[in-house]
Motif scaffolding. Structure first.
Motif, mmCIF file in Angstrom:
data_model
loop_
_atom_site.group_PDB
_atom_site.id
_atom_site.type_symbol
_atom_site.label_atom_id
_atom_site.label_comp_id
_atom_site.label_asym_id
_atom_site.label_seq_id
_atom_site.Cartn_x
_atom_site.Cartn_y
_atom_site.Cartn_z
ATOM 1 N N THR A 16 0.832 -1.205 0.000
ATOM 2 C CA THR A 16 0.000 0.000 0.000
ATOM 3 C C THR A 16 0.867 1.255 0.000
ATOM 4 O OG1 THR A 16 -1.778 -1.154 1.166
ATOM 5 C CG2 THR A 16 -1.798 1.251 1.262
ATOM 6 N N ILE A 17 1.897 1.268 0.832
ATOM 7 C CA ILE A 17 2.800 2.424 0.910
ATOM 8 C C ILE A 17 3.476 2.659 -0.435
ATOM 9 C CG2 ILE A 17 5.000 3.225 1.887
ATOM 10 C CD1 ILE A 17 4.074 1.973 4.554
ATOM 11 N N ILE A 18 3.956 1.592 -1.060
ATOM 12 C CA ILE A 18 4.626 1.725 -2.353
ATOM 13 C C ILE A 18 3.681 2.311 -3.387
ATOM 14 C CG2 ILE A 18 5.604 0.404 -4.286
ATOM 15 C CD1 ILE A 18 6.795 -1.494 -2.094
ATOM 16 N N THR A 19 2.453 1.817 -3.422
ATOM 17 C CA THR A 19 1.456 2.327 -4.368
ATOM 18 C C THR A 19 1.173 3.809 -4.126
ATOM 19 O OG1 THR A 19 0.432 0.144 -4.527
ATOM 20 C CG2 THR A 19 -0.900 2.012 -5.234
ATOM 21 N N GLU A 20 1.008 4.182 -2.856
ATOM 22 C CA GLU A 20 0.744 5.581 -2.514
ATOM 23 C C GLU A 20 1.908 6.479 -2.939
ATOM 24 O OE1 GLU A 20 0.008 5.441 1.695
ATOM 25 O OE2 GLU A 20 -2.086 4.831 1.429
ATOM 26 N N MET A 21 3.126 6.008 -2.716
ATOM 27 C CA MET A 21 4.295 6.820 -3.061
ATOM 28 C C MET A 21 4.479 6.908 -4.575
ATOM 29 S SD MET A 21 6.999 5.878 -0.046
ATOM 30 C CE MET A 21 8.140 7.216 -0.428
ATOM 31 N N SER A 31 5.753 11.926 2.184
ATOM 32 C CA SER A 31 6.609 10.900 1.583
ATOM 33 C C SER A 31 7.644 10.404 2.579
ATOM 34 C CB SER A 31 7.326 11.446 0.343
ATOM 35 O OG SER A 31 6.426 11.728 -0.685
ATOM 36 N N PHE A 32 8.245 11.321 3.327
ATOM 37 C CA PHE A 32 9.223 10.931 4.347
ATOM 38 C C PHE A 32 8.571 10.078 5.434
ATOM 39 C CE2 PHE A 32 11.953 14.640 3.004
ATOM 40 C CZ PHE A 32 12.988 13.854 2.537
ATOM 41 N N LYS A 33 7.345 10.441 5.826
ATOM 42 C CA LYS A 33 6.629 9.665 6.843
ATOM 43 C C LYS A 33 6.347 8.253 6.332
ATOM 44 C CE LYS A 33 4.410 13.546 9.155
ATOM 45 N NZ LYS A 33 3.139 14.252 9.402
ATOM 46 N N LYS A 34 5.899 8.161 5.091
ATOM 47 C CA LYS A 34 5.617 6.850 4.503
ATOM 48 C C LYS A 34 6.899 6.031 4.361
ATOM 49 C CE LYS A 34 1.199 6.993 3.942
ATOM 50 N NZ LYS A 34 0.307 6.031 4.576
ATOM 51 N N TYR A 35 7.994 6.692 3.990
ATOM 52 C CA TYR A 35 9.283 6.016 3.872
ATOM 53 C C TYR A 35 9.694 5.436 5.226
ATOM 54 C CZ TYR A 35 14.283 5.304 3.263
ATOM 55 O OH TYR A 35 15.538 4.752 3.248
ATOM 56 N N GLU A 37 7.766 4.719 7.785
ATOM 57 C CA GLU A 37 6.852 3.629 8.123
ATOM 58 C C GLU A 37 7.231 2.360 7.348
ATOM 59 O OE1 GLU A 37 2.083 2.527 7.792
ATOM 60 O OE2 GLU A 37 2.736 4.582 7.389
ATOM 61 N N GLY A 38 7.579 2.527 6.084
ATOM 62 C CA GLY A 38 7.992 1.395 5.258
ATOM 63 C C GLY A 38 9.253 0.743 5.777
ATOM 64 N N MET A 39 10.208 1.534 6.216
ATOM 65 C CA MET A 39 11.456 0.983 6.737
ATOM 66 C C MET A 39 11.209 0.183 8.021
ATOM 67 S SD MET A 39 13.643 1.607 4.485
ATOM 68 C CE MET A 39 15.107 1.044 5.333
ATOM 69 N N LYS A 40 10.286 0.651 8.854
ATOM 70 C CA LYS A 40 9.939 -0.093 10.072
ATOM 71 C C LYS A 40 9.283 -1.426 9.709
ATOM 72 C CE LYS A 40 9.444 3.933 13.055
ATOM 73 N NZ LYS A 40 8.526 4.796 13.799
ATOM 74 N N LEU A 41 8.433 -1.392 8.684
ATOM 75 C CA LEU A 41 7.794 -2.628 8.243
ATOM 76 C C LEU A 41 8.813 -3.609 7.676
ATOM 77 C CD1 LEU A 41 4.607 -1.094 6.595
ATOM 78 C CD2 LEU A 41 4.639 -2.618 8.579
ATOM 79 N N ILE A 42 9.782 -3.099 6.922
ATOM 80 C CA ILE A 42 10.830 -3.951 6.366
ATOM 81 C C ILE A 42 11.629 -4.601 7.490
ATOM 82 C CG2 ILE A 42 13.013 -3.921 5.090
ATOM 83 C CD1 ILE A 42 11.654 -1.870 3.197
ATOM 84 N N LYS A 43 11.933 -3.843 8.535
ATOM 85 C CA LYS A 43 12.653 -4.397 9.680
ATOM 86 C C LYS A 43 11.818 -5.484 10.347
ATOM 87 C CE LYS A 43 15.039 -3.327 13.990
ATOM 88 N NZ LYS A 43 15.028 -4.708 14.329
ATOM 89 N N ASN A 44 10.523 -5.245 10.491
ATOM 90 C CA ASN A 44 9.621 -6.235 11.072
ATOM 91 C C ASN A 44 9.635 -7.517 10.232
ATOM 92 O OD1 ASN A 44 7.441 -7.139 12.891
ATOM 93 N ND2 ASN A 44 6.163 -6.950 11.077
ATOM 94 N N CYS A 45 9.597 -7.371 8.903
ATOM 95 C CA CYS A 45 9.639 -8.532 8.011
ATOM 96 C C CYS A 45 10.956 -9.282 8.179
ATOM 97 C CB CYS A 45 9.478 -8.102 6.552
ATOM 98 S SG CYS A 45 7.843 -7.470 6.138
ATOM 99 N N SER A 46 12.038 -8.556 8.196
ATOM 100 C CA SER A 46 13.356 -9.165 8.334
ATOM 101 C C SER A 46 13.482 -9.913 9.657
ATOM 102 C CB SER A 46 14.436 -8.085 8.239
ATOM 103 O OG SER A 46 15.705 -8.634 8.413
ATOM 104 N N ASP A 47 13.002 -9.308 10.736
ATOM 105 C CA ASP A 47 13.048 -9.952 12.054
ATOM 106 C C ASP A 47 12.205 -11.233 12.061
ATOM 107 O OD1 ASP A 47 14.672 -7.893 12.924
ATOM 108 O OD2 ASP A 47 13.087 -6.881 14.075
ATOM 109 N N SER A 48 11.028 -11.178 11.443
ATOM 110 C CA SER A 48 10.153 -12.354 11.386
ATOM 111 C C SER A 48 10.803 -13.478 10.596
ATOM 112 C CB SER A 48 8.810 -11.997 10.741
ATOM 113 O OG SER A 48 8.093 -11.108 11.543
ATOM 114 N N ILE A 49 11.403 -13.146 9.472
ATOM 115 C CA ILE A 49 12.068 -14.151 8.644
ATOM 116 C C ILE A 49 13.256 -14.746 9.391
ATOM 117 C CG2 ILE A 49 13.408 -14.466 6.522
ATOM 118 C CD1 ILE A 49 11.436 -12.411 5.232
ATOM 119 N N ASP A 50 14.016 -13.914 10.103
ATOM 120 C CA ASP A 50 15.152 -14.408 10.894
ATOM 121 C C ASP A 50 14.691 -15.416 11.944
ATOM 122 O OD1 ASP A 50 16.990 -12.906 9.491
ATOM 123 O OD2 ASP A 50 17.172 -11.347 11.030
#
Length: 69
Positions: A16-21, A31-35, A37-50
């Motif tokens: 959703t964030i990518i589409t909005e941006m 845009s900075f706020k969405k970026y 938020e996206g980076m936090k989500l990426i970290k969450n994904c990375s932590d879950s995969i780890d």
């Protein structure tokens, strides 16, 4: 404390964030706020995969924790 969201939810929110941006209809500040938020989500994904990878390693080792080294 923030609620943990699932890996699937994180991916959906990232999409959703990518589409909005990509639409380009937001201010630079938004845009900075969405970026951020996206980076936090990426970290969450990375932590879950780890965590999943570590569980798989334990299962492959017959239930024993991997040795450091």
């Amino acid at each position: 404390m923030a609620k943990k969201i699932s890996l699937e939810e994180s991916f959906q929110k990232l999409e959703t964030i990518i589409t909005e941006m990509e639409d380009g209809d937001m201010t630079l500040e938004d845009s900075f706020k969405k970026y951020e938020e996206g980076m936090k989500l990426i970290k969450n994904c990375s932590d879950s995969i780890d965590r999943v990878e570590k569980k798989l390693i334990v299962l492959e080792n017959g239930g024993e924790e991997p040795k450091e080294g």
